[in-house]
Enzyme design. Structure first.
Site, PDB file in Angstrom:
ATOM      1  N   GLY A 251      -2.688 -13.380   2.415  1.00  0.00           N
ATOM      2  CA  GLY A 251      -3.698 -14.353   2.017  1.00  0.00           C
ATOM      3  C   GLY A 251      -4.289 -13.969   0.676  1.00  0.00           C
ATOM      4  N   PHE A 252      -4.921 -12.803   0.644  1.00  0.00           N
ATOM      5  CA  PHE A 252      -5.530 -12.275  -0.582  1.00  0.00           C
ATOM      6  C   PHE A 252      -6.628 -13.202  -1.080  1.00  0.00           C
ATOM      7  CE2 PHE A 252      -0.891 -11.438  -0.532  1.00  0.00           C
ATOM      8  CZ  PHE A 252      -0.968 -10.157  -0.044  1.00  0.00           C
ATOM      9  N   GLY A 479      -2.610  -8.880   7.602  1.00  0.00           N
ATOM     10  CA  GLY A 479      -1.719  -7.816   7.153  1.00  0.00           C
ATOM     11  C   GLY A 479      -2.476  -6.517   6.963  1.00  0.00           C
ATOM     12  N   THR A 480      -3.763  -6.593   7.273  1.00  0.00           N
ATOM     13  CA  THR A 480      -4.642  -5.451   7.030  1.00  0.00           C
ATOM     14  C   THR A 480      -4.572  -4.408   8.130  1.00  0.00           C
ATOM     15  OG1 THR A 480      -6.288  -6.908   7.990  1.00  0.00           O
ATOM     16  CG2 THR A 480      -6.290  -6.697   5.617  1.00  0.00           C
ATOM     17  N   ASN A 644      -7.809   4.233  10.749  1.00  0.00           N
ATOM     18  CA  ASN A 644      -6.378   4.487  10.940  1.00  0.00           C
ATOM     19  C   ASN A 644      -5.793   4.867   9.583  1.00  0.00           C
ATOM     20  OD1 ASN A 644      -3.573   4.343  11.199  1.00  0.00           O
ATOM     21  ND2 ASN A 644      -3.646   2.582  12.583  1.00  0.00           N
ATOM     22  N   LYS A 646      -3.030   5.579   8.522  1.00  0.00           N
ATOM     23  CA  LYS A 646      -1.736   5.007   8.149  1.00  0.00           C
ATOM     24  C   LYS A 646      -1.912   3.592   7.588  1.00  0.00           C
ATOM     25  CE  LYS A 646       2.297   5.973  10.324  1.00  0.00           C
ATOM     26  NZ  LYS A 646       3.395   5.949  11.308  1.00  0.00           N
ATOM     27  N   THR A 647      -2.570   2.722   8.347  1.00  0.00           N
ATOM     28  CA  THR A 647      -2.745   1.350   7.854  1.00  0.00           C
ATOM     29  C   THR A 647      -3.751   1.323   6.701  1.00  0.00           C
ATOM     30  OG1 THR A 647      -4.377   0.951   9.598  1.00  0.00           O
ATOM     31  CG2 THR A 647      -2.113   0.240  10.024  1.00  0.00           C
ATOM     32  N   GLU A 717     -10.312  -4.493  -0.510  1.00  0.00           N
ATOM     33  CA  GLU A 717     -10.390  -4.770  -1.936  1.00  0.00           C
ATOM     34  C   GLU A 717     -10.373  -3.519  -2.823  1.00  0.00           C
ATOM     35  OE1 GLU A 717     -11.950  -8.055   0.284  1.00  0.00           O
ATOM     36  OE2 GLU A 717     -11.487  -8.364  -1.800  1.00  0.00           O
TER      37      GLU A 717
END
Lengths: 751, 337, 208
Positions: A251-252, A479-480, A644, A646-647, A717
């Site tokens: 999306g962004f 996607g976050t 997390n 990793k993410t 961001e």
């Protein structure tokens, strides 16, 4: 990693690297996106886009298109059915002040690519083919699409956009102090218009369920926003519309607002009483929101020692003729640096384009590029190391907000750890002083900053007798990693394995949550999920205590802990009971709770909250040919607790890559005679490709923050902010050439 | 995409025959450019003649060189062991273009026939003499960063986008074609054309003619060569300027020089006089600079692409230097040698 | 502004419409035209399953997969060969399915992300995934997931090609797949990981 505690005791999952829980669905192709849901009666809509940027439609002839077998209907402003009359019905949750664009409303053309017809056909190919047969004649007027052409008409927007802080009143006397300053720098900074271009084009599938009821799959960063919009615009009962979006292909910011394909799909579905899908083409992704250009002037006055004496940051942003889009562009300069004489101004001017919109770190990408490049210029003038200059002018309080202290600001640790990892100490300060073969090597750095926000959000938790827990709300995982972190939080709060927790998102049947944006989702939805789980835990605890011969008899809730599927007296595992046994004994099928969470008003009245970063970049510039290779990035981030790693790391990587795009590649090129972006495809609008991205190192520095119970500040961001300035500063260090207009392409390096 | 007839040709004769009497017929093989253009409604074939089953997919020894069938994919051509060892310039140029996926589908004949990437050609909302003859050229005076600096006309300032063709121009390949009027050979320099006042025609193929093969001549230019491509990102982008350079050296003296540029004209741009300037001279930077100056002297940039002139000048010098040093540009290490 | 006058004129196709009747179906005969109003019978093997299909000649392989066969794992990101999201394996070779007309692939074997696990040596791992899929999950080689099926098919196709070995070579070979979330470094990590496993397996094979 700092040892972290949730309110229920030890974290097992929170704070540890975990694979995405939605990973298997995404790698097997089973994850379905908005344009991939179907229905037996599905019709396909294809948008016909305006060829002109300003004027009106003088005639529209759909006969040839309608004659194509398989075409069901061609919708235009001449035959569309009625929708709501008043503007406020069209104002979605993140709309700026103004009159939102209404597709097919009348004959007026406000921007190039504006939808002028929707061809609805039995299959996609027929719709696309018939769309080429719609004949549109226009009366064209000369468009104005360049910020430079309208800067004289810039104005202070009379109505401020909700959630966007206008510039603070000036303090001291910036102009006089500038005049008197031993070192003076004044320059203009620009960035190119950028388009979000998520990989998934915008799409809406409206499934007609009969009886005036609809199930809608919409590419949006929060289904509640589309839900409210559809109800208001089409006069539908909210119960008659369900909006879902379990997965979003990026999306962004482009999916914050319901976009016109949703309106068109619903309009057609309602008219035809059948299911309709509208998917935009890639080139139509240039026909709505974009990151606006801004004409920015930064004036810095300092002593010989680099101490700021005057700071002016003036920006003229752009908007459409129908909405006053606003973003925070200039305030960052006052947040980042301490200075006694500061003036920050922000005006907007209208163009014949669609309204700009929020794109990843809106305003901050723009403004921080300017101030952080200017600070590098000042460091060079004052003969100071760029980090030393920033430390000399380091702000300990938010001067743009009555000098409120920062809730936390581990930026100095970002400088130290980032510089250490990067090897900054080995930098030779003079431009053009490092080279290898044909390449000039440059090292640059910049600071990044973004607001840490929280929004009112609710969530539910349902524990079943089989020990499985479901949590969720209506926000989206764009996607976050939201599915994953909410699963971690829920599992820890009730002491369950992650496999026993299912997180559901993106469905208006779930408790309401805001759009996913602004880096607020982890804090907002995370806290709501934690509270809902906590509530479930307390209910289960009460049931447990009431069990016959309960091992928890006479124990208070604040003395128990949840682990391994059991409630135990804290510190005494021998006194415990399994959650499933509690529910079984009590004879209940489920224990449920819905809770909401919002910003901590007490905290907000005392503190300002920001995330920070220090970005270090190495570029290698071919001296003769101007080719830039961006070979190394270290991004050191202070963003509170990392749920997390990793993410979280991926979030920063993504922000950095988009920042590299902004710095070196991305530019929507407008033909101002036509008012049309000409490179409207992914072959000619360059986003970084795999070959452009070398090594990116991400550091999370320890930072304790109390704005919310989780201690998180958001990560969506901060990775992008400051990256472009760091690149531009590295290019200066490599070449001695200061490029203040992004993107830094070969022509500018040679020029 | 418009509606079209579909013919699957089993033989070359069938393909040629299928073209006759079918208005707007076009041959299709890899489809990587034609399908793209059809989706934008830029090209509206009345008939598509599928030639993928024709026996034109082989690379064979021919006259001391190689005969490359029109249906050999870009990938198969670039990775063919004979091509890699004898025509590495061609292999490198191919691999500098497009993506792995596209090179697996795109064919040799199709590459020769690919059309410009001019924004205005692709956008049916704007006039374009190449797309709609006589409608005008919207590119002139518009967004012209990517446009031609050599050989453009008042009708068209588009460039030819191929990388492979730049190498083929330098290698002086010969194109074998057949058509309603029989077989003929076209020297590569004569295959593509300048726009003049008829920019709708990209090349000199006559209606119904089909490329059978591209013949690579025997000349050994496999030691001192390079393909140097400059673009807006490090991969998967069309050239702003590219240079195919090949030299044959006698000690330090240039015996044969081939120099072709991509991204700068309606066809791969060769300047034989500049090549002649190199021959007999020492392979030094000064020699290369003189040739480069000569090439760019006739450049006529558009409003936004003057930088291409200087970029071309420098890229020629660097390209020739790489070739002379025997250090061709790596495709994966993006540092320019 | 003379050149721009045409901009404001109606844009329409001069091409004359032929009626499009879905009822007509033809099998392809070499050299014989299939008229524009006709569907064509083709056969494809998709993820190991043989299928007889009827397609309009302008249907791309991508739209056939997504719209007709509901194999929506293969993504449409640009529809013009500029992003790689639609990458599938045709006869083991990675291609952009958006630029392939289905009728032209008559007789081909197509593998999409849904069939990737069936391709791996000895079948899928215990998790039901192809090693590349498992490596993508492990290395967090995606965020939104939309480019992922294309990245996966492309990386498997790239390994079949056998030309990329170093990180630089992988980056270049994978540049036909755009990832807007910016997961590139993790994608390269995942591929390197699988290549190392593959290399180890081959070494083991050679030692036997």
């Amino acid at each position: 990693m700092t040892q972290t505690f949730s309110s229920t005791g030890h974290d097992s999952f929170v704070g540890t690297p975990r694979n995405r829980v939605d990973g298997p669905a995404k790698v097997t192709g089973l994850a379905k996106y908005a344009g991939e849901f179907t229905a037996a009666d599905l019709a396909h809509g294809y948008v016909v886009s305006s060829a002109i940027a300003r004027g009106r439609i003088s005639a529209i002839d759909t006969a040839a298109a309608e004659a194509v077998p398989g075409v069901i209907k061609v919708l235009t402003h001449e035959n569309r059915s009625r929708t709501a009359w008043l503007d406020y019905n069209y104002q979605d949750a993140v709309a700026p002040p103004g009159s939102p664009f209404r597709a097919l409303y009348d004959d007026k053309i406000a921007f190039s690519g504006q939808p002028v017809a929707l061809v609805v056909a039995e299959d996609f190919e027929t719709a696309r083919h018939a769309a080429t047969l719609v004949k549109v004649a226009y009366e064209a007027e000369e468009p104005k699409t360049s910020a430079d052409a309208v800067r004289a008409f810039a104005y202070d927007p009379p109505k401020k956009r909700a959630g966007i802080k206008p510039p603070p009143k000036p303090w001291g006397d910036a102009d006089a102090a500038y005049d008197a300053a031993p070192i003076k720098l004044q320059n203009e900074y620009r960035l190119a218009v950028e388009h979000h271009n998520p990989m998934e084009p915008h799409a809406s599938t409206v499934v007609y369920e009969g009886d005036g009821k609809y199930t809608v799959y919409d590419k949006v960063q929060g289904v509640s926003n589309s839900h409210n919009y559809l109800a208001a615009v089409f006069g539908l009962k909210k119960d008659d519309v369900r909006v879902l979006n379990p997965y979003l292909g990026g999306g962004f910011g482009s999916g914050l607002r319901p976009q016109y394909q949703l309106f068109l799909a619903m309009l057609a579905a309602r008219d035809l009483e059948r299911s309709v899908r509208v998917v935009l083409t890639r080139d139509q992704m240039w026909s709505f929101t974009y990151r606006p250009d801004a004409i920015q002037t930064v004036s810095l006055g300092s002593g010989e020692d680099g101490q700021l004496q005057a700071l002016r940051h003036d920006a003229i942003g752009v908007t459409s003729h129908y909405e006053d889009y606003q973003e925070v562009v200039v305030n960052w300069s006052g947040v980042l640096y301490k200075c006694d004489n500061v003036a920050l101004t922000y005006k907007i001017a209208q163009l014949d384009t669609a309204s700009p919109g929020d794109m990843r770190a809106p305003g901050a990408v723009t403004g921080v590029f300017a101030i952080e490049t200017a600070m590098d210029e000042l460091a060079h003038e004052a003969g100071l190391d760029p980090i030393a200059l920033r430390l000399r002018n380091f702000s300990e309080a938010d001067a743009t907000s009555e000098d409120k202290p920062f809730g936390s600001k581990a930026l100095k640790a970002c400088f130290t750890q980032g510089a250490e990892r990067f090897g900054w100490a080995k930098r030779t300060p003079a431009p053009r002083s490092m080279r290898e073969g044909h390449e000039l090597v440059g090292w640059g750095m910049a600071t990044g900053v973004w607001e840490s926000m929280m929004q009112q959000s609710s969530a539910h938790a349902i524990l079943s007798a089989d020990g499985k827990l479901e949590v969720g709300n209506s926000t989206g995982d764009i996607g976050t990693g939201t599915y994953t972190i909410l699963t971690q939080i829920a599992a820890d709060t009730l002491g369950l394995p992650m496999e026993d927790v299912t997180t559901k998102l993106g469905d208006t049947r779930l408790p309401e949550a805001p759009v996913a944006g602004g880096s607020w989702t982890a804090a907002s939805s995370g806290t709501a999920v934690m509270k809902a789980c906590r509530n479930v835990g307390e209910q289960v605890f009460k049931l447990a205590r009431a069990m016959e011969g309960s091992p928890l008899a006479n124990v208070d809730f604040d003395r128990v802990s949840f682990a391994n599927g059991r409630i135990a007296v804290a510190g005494d595992d021998s006194r415990s009971v399994a959650l499933v046994d509690v529910l079984k004994a009590a004879g209940v099928e489920t224990v449920e709770a819905t809770e909401s969470a919002g910003p901590d008003k007490d905290f907000a009245s005392q503190y300002e909250a920001y995330t920070h970063s220090a970005v270090f970049v190495e570029v290698r510039v071919d001296e003769e040919l101007g080719q830039i290779r961006l070979t190394r990035v270290v991004s050191a981030v202070a963003a509170g607790k990392i749920l997390n790693p990793k993410t979280a790391r991926s979030q920063i990587l993504g922000g950095v890559v988009m920042g590299i795009g902004s710095a070196l590649h991305e530019e929507s090129m407008m033909d101002h005679r036509l008012g049309r972006f000409m490179n409207h495809n992914l072959g000619e609008y360059h986003v970084p490709a795999n070959a452009d991205i070398y090594d990116i190192d991400v550091i999370f520095v320890d930072e304790e923050d109390k704005a919310n119970p989780l201690g998180v500040k958001g990560l969506g961001e901060i990775g992008i902010v400051g990256t472009a300035a760091a690149v531009a500063n590295a290019v200066f260090h490599a070449t001695g050439k200061r490029i203040r207009h992004l993107p830094i392409t070969i022509d500018k390096v040679l020029g | 995409m418009n509606r079209f007839d579909y013919v699957r040709a089993g033989t070359v004769a069938e393909a040629v025959q299928a073209f006759a009497g079918a208005p707007g017929a076009q041959f299709i093989a890899g489809g990587t450019n034609l399908v793209d253009l059809m989706k934008y409604d830029v090209t509206r074939p009345g008939r598509l003649i599928d030639i993928t089953r024709l026996p034109l997919g082989d690379i064979a020894e021919h006259d001391g060189g190689l005969r490359v069938g029109a249906l050999v994919t870009n990938a198969n051509l670039a990775y063919d062991a004979r091509v890699r060892s004898r025509y590495p310039l061609l292999a490198d140029a191919i691999l500098a273009g497009a993506s792995g996926q596209l090179r697996n589908a795109a064919t040799t004949g199709g590459n020769l026939n690919q059309r410009t990437r001019c924004y205005y050609f692709y956008d049916t909302a704007t006039p374009c003499n190449k797309r709609e003859p006589g409608s005008g050229c919207a590119a002139i005076g518009g967004v012209t960063r990517i446009h031609a600096i050599f050989g453009a006309s008042e009708s068209c300032i588009a460039t030819h986008p191929s990388d492979m063709c730049v190498a083929l121009a330098a290698l002086e390949a010969v194109v074998q074609v057949t058509g309603p009027e029989g077989d003929r050979s076209i020297a590569f320099a004569d295959f593509h054309r300048l726009p003049g006042d008829d920019p709708a025609k990209d090349n000199t193929l006559k209606p119904g003619e089909i490329v059978l093969s591209v013949d690579l001549p025997a000349a050994d230019l496999s030691k001192n060569y390079t393909y140097l491509k400059l673009r807006d990102r490090l991969s998967y982008a069309f050239a702003l300027v590219s240079v195919a350079a090949a030299l044959e050296l006698d000690g330090d003296t240039v015996k044969i020089a081939r120099l072709a540029l991509g991204g700068v004209a309606h066809k791969p741009w060769r300047n034989r006089q500049a090549e002649a300037l190199l021959v007999g001279k020492p392979a030094t930077r000064e020699t290369f600079q003189a040739a480069a100056d000569f090439v760019v002297a006739e450049a006529r940039p558009q409003s936004e692409n003057a930088f291409k002139v200087e970029l071309a000048r420098r890229a020629i010098v660097r390209g020739l230097s790489q070739a002379a040093a025997g250090t061709p540009q790596s495709l994966t290490d993006k540092r320019i040698q | 502004m003379h050149a721009l006058r045409a901009v404001f004129a109606p844009t329409c196709s001069p091409f004359r419409e032929k009626p499009f009747l879905l009822e007509r179906l033809m099998l392809i005969e070499s050299g014989s035209p299939v008229a524009a109003d006709t569907r064509v019978g083709i056969s494809l093997t998709i993820n190991g399953q043989h299928r007889e299909l009827q397609v309009a000649p302008w249907t791309t392989l991508l739209d056939l997969l997504r719209e007709t066969l509901d194999l929506t794992g293969t993504k449409k990101g640009c529809d013009h060969g500029q992003c790689g999201a639609c990458t599938v394996l045709v006869d083991g070779v990675r291609v952009n399915s958006c630029l392939a007309l289905a009728v032209m692939k008559d007789g081909a074997e197509v593998t999409t992300v849904e069939g990737l696990a069936g391709l791996s040596n000895g079948g899928a791992g215990s998790n039901g995934l192809h090693p590349m899929q498992a490596a993508f999950v492990e290395h967090d080689a995606f965020q939104c997931g939309y480019c992922t099926p294309g990245q996966l098919c492309s990386s498997v196709g790239m390994m079949n090609e056998g030309h990329a070995h170093s990180r630089d070579e992988i980056r270049e070979a994978m540049s036909g797949n755009i990832c807007r979330c910016g997961a590139y470094t993790n994608i390269v990590d995942a591929i390197e990981d699988v290549m190392a496993q593959d290399g180890a397996a081959q070494d083991l094979g050679a030692a036997r």
